[in-house]
Design a protein around this motif. Structure first.
Motif, PDB file in Angstrom:
ATOM      1  N   GLN A 263       0.827  -1.201   0.000  1.00 61.43           N
ATOM      2  CA  GLN A 263       0.000   0.000   0.000  1.00 61.43           C
ATOM      3  C   GLN A 263       0.861   1.251   0.000  1.00 61.43           C
ATOM      4  O   GLN A 263       0.608   2.201  -0.741  1.00 61.43           O
ATOM      5  CB  GLN A 263      -0.921   0.004   1.227  1.00 61.43           C
ATOM      6  N   LEU A 264       1.885   1.274   0.836  1.00 65.52           N
ATOM      7  CA  LEU A 264       2.748   2.452   0.903  1.00 65.52           C
ATOM      8  C   LEU A 264       3.437   2.690  -0.437  1.00 65.52           C
ATOM      9  O   LEU A 264       3.498   3.817  -0.929  1.00 65.52           O
ATOM     10  CB  LEU A 264       3.788   2.278   2.004  1.00 65.52           C
ATOM     11  N   LYS A 265       3.917   1.622  -1.058  1.00 70.08           N
ATOM     12  CA  LYS A 265       4.574   1.761  -2.360  1.00 70.08           C
ATOM     13  C   LYS A 265       3.604   2.298  -3.393  1.00 70.08           C
ATOM     14  O   LYS A 265       3.961   3.142  -4.234  1.00 70.08           O
ATOM     15  CB  LYS A 265       5.136   0.403  -2.797  1.00 70.08           C
ATOM     16  N   HIS A 266       2.362   1.832  -3.321  1.00 70.35           N
ATOM     17  CA  HIS A 266       1.360   2.252  -4.296  1.00 70.35           C
ATOM     18  C   HIS A 266       1.055   3.745  -4.181  1.00 70.35           C
ATOM     19  O   HIS A 266       0.778   4.404  -5.186  1.00 70.35           O
ATOM     20  CB  HIS A 266       0.085   1.442  -4.103  1.00 70.35           C
ATOM     21  N   THR A 267       1.103   4.307  -2.967  1.00 75.76           N
ATOM     22  CA  THR A 267       0.774   5.725  -2.823  1.00 75.76           C
ATOM     23  C   THR A 267       1.834   6.621  -3.450  1.00 75.76           C
ATOM     24  O   THR A 267       1.543   7.756  -3.815  1.00 75.76           O
ATOM     25  CB  THR A 267       0.652   6.121  -1.337  1.00 75.76           C
ATOM     26  N   GLY A 268       3.060   6.126  -3.568  1.00 70.09           N
ATOM     27  CA  GLY A 268       4.139   6.967  -4.068  1.00 70.09           C
ATOM     28  C   GLY A 268       4.631   7.983  -3.058  1.00 70.09           C
ATOM     29  O   GLY A 268       5.433   8.853  -3.385  1.00 70.09           O
ATOM     30  N   LEU A 269       4.168   7.860  -1.796  1.00 70.88           N
ATOM     31  CA  LEU A 269       4.566   8.800  -0.752  1.00 70.88           C
ATOM     32  C   LEU A 269       5.841   8.316  -0.066  1.00 70.88           C
ATOM     33  O   LEU A 269       6.049   7.116   0.118  1.00 70.88           O
ATOM     34  CB  LEU A 269       3.448   8.952   0.281  1.00 70.88           C
TER      35      LEU A 269
END
Length: 371
Positions: free
Chosen positions: A11-17
């Motif tokens: 999920q964190l990787k997907h946000t790009g944040l």
């Protein structure tokens, strides 16, 4: 093609944040560098530490001071892409030698608060340095001591430049943490939240879990609740949804894309907000309603005196402790009410729901049946 990955890290990787580091991680890095300099005369710059999940970030030193029996190091906090009020704050640790057998003693320096009311995971009078950062600092002191043949008996004073001013933008004064900030963090990592990006990542997490054939998923408020769910049900990472504060986003998306079973797991105080009808659990947008908890306690058998104590409690944890001492199952009552709120948002979708409430250490303090 490799299987799609799910869970918190995906999920964190997907946000790009970009993630950042907690005040606890910064204090640990500063402590490690200061104690190393105290024993060797040299400051390691950058200094690397090991976080609870195995990451090994390196921190540049912004302050270096060595004076006889004490050393001070300052590290600037980088909160990544999270709009954290402590981003850019200078976190200092001063390490002073103590006689053998003294252990590790923690002190609050300027800008770090002191606990003045019960209901927090620290005793009244203690510096507001939470249990996990304390453990991280103890562990790193022990490692440095072992490397250099020292005893590891030290006093650690943590301070934050302008911390008292920054703390006015937090809930600390209302919680009875006076004089500054709390040193926080269970993983050492600040997970950044952009509402739209994180909600999109929740939806992707549901999609990935369903595509992989998983019929039981869990919405968790953080890493501790993830561990609890894995221990309870043996769910794989791909079936774990890091819902953070966005409980409503999980329920609304699962309503349109059903799974057979949804487990919701989180801290008691946070899930008490869900139980009271809040779908956004962020502290800036919803608070623990002690009046609501008092009414639940009454329904669970609390007398008028106990209900009044619950309504006047400092924190949700304090309310829970009061009820536990009286044999009132407030944790279970909150879990049932939270489950019923989830079911109301699901609007009859074919999804069975159960809720698990935990304390800060991950111990289960309340649960609902599956419904």
């Amino acid at each position: 093609m490799s299987e799609a990955k799910g869970g918190r890290s995906a999920q964190l990787k997907h946000t790009g944040l970009r993630p950042g580091w907690t005040t606890g991680a910064c204090a640990t890095a500063a402590t490690t560098a200061a104690y190393t300099a105290l024993l060797t005369g040299d400051f390691p710059d950058p200094v690397s530490i090991t976080l609870p999940k195995g990451q090994t970030p390196a921190f540049a030193l912004a302050v270096e001071e060595l004076d006889g029996e004490r050393a001070t190091v300052g590290v600037v906090k980088d909160a990544g892409d999270d709009p954290d009020v402590t981003h850019g704050a200078l976190v200092r640790a001063t390490v002073r030698r103590l006689p053998p057998g003294s252990g590790v003693v923690f002190r609050a320096g300027p800008g770090v608060g002191t606990v003045t009311r019960p209901g927090l995971p620290l005793d009244v009078g203690e510096p507001a340095i939470n249990p996990m950062p304390r453990q991280m600092m103890r562990d790193h002191i022990a490692r440095v001591a072992a490397d250099h043949g020292a005893t590891g008996d030290v006093e650690i004073t943590v301070s934050v430049d302008h911390g008292e001013e920054i703390a006015r933008s937090t809930w600390n004064p209302r919680l009875g943490i006076l004089g500054g900030l709390s040193i926080l963090g269970t993983t050492g990592v600040v997970v950044p939240y952009s509402c739209s990006a994180w909600i999109d990542s929740i939806r992707r997490g549901v999609d990935v879990a369903r595509a992989a054939g998983h019929t039981h998923v869990a919405g968790c408020t953080g890493s501790t609740s993830e561990k609890t769910v894995v221990a309870e049900y043996g769910l794989p990472e791909i079936a774990l949804l890091d819902m953070g504060d966005f409980a409503g986003a999980v329920f609304k998306y699962v309503r349109r894309h059903p799974v057979d079973r949804l487990t919701v797991c989180g801290g008691f105080a946070k899930l008490s907000k869900l139980a009271a009808g809040h779908l956004d659990l962020h502290s800036a947008r919803s608070q623990v309603d002690k009046g609501f908890l008092a009414e639940l306690a009454r329904q669970g058998g609390a007398d008028a005196a106990l209900a009044a104590e619950v309504a006047d409690a400092n924190t949700g944890l304090a309310a829970l402790q009061l009820c536990a001492a009286a044999g009132v199952p407030l944790g279970d009552l909150v879990a049932v009410a939270a489950r019923d709120q989830a079911l109301s948002v699901l609007r009859g979708a074919p999804v069975a729901v159960d809720v698990i409430c935990i304390d800060r250490a991950g111990a289960v303090v309340g649960r609902s049946a599956v419904h």
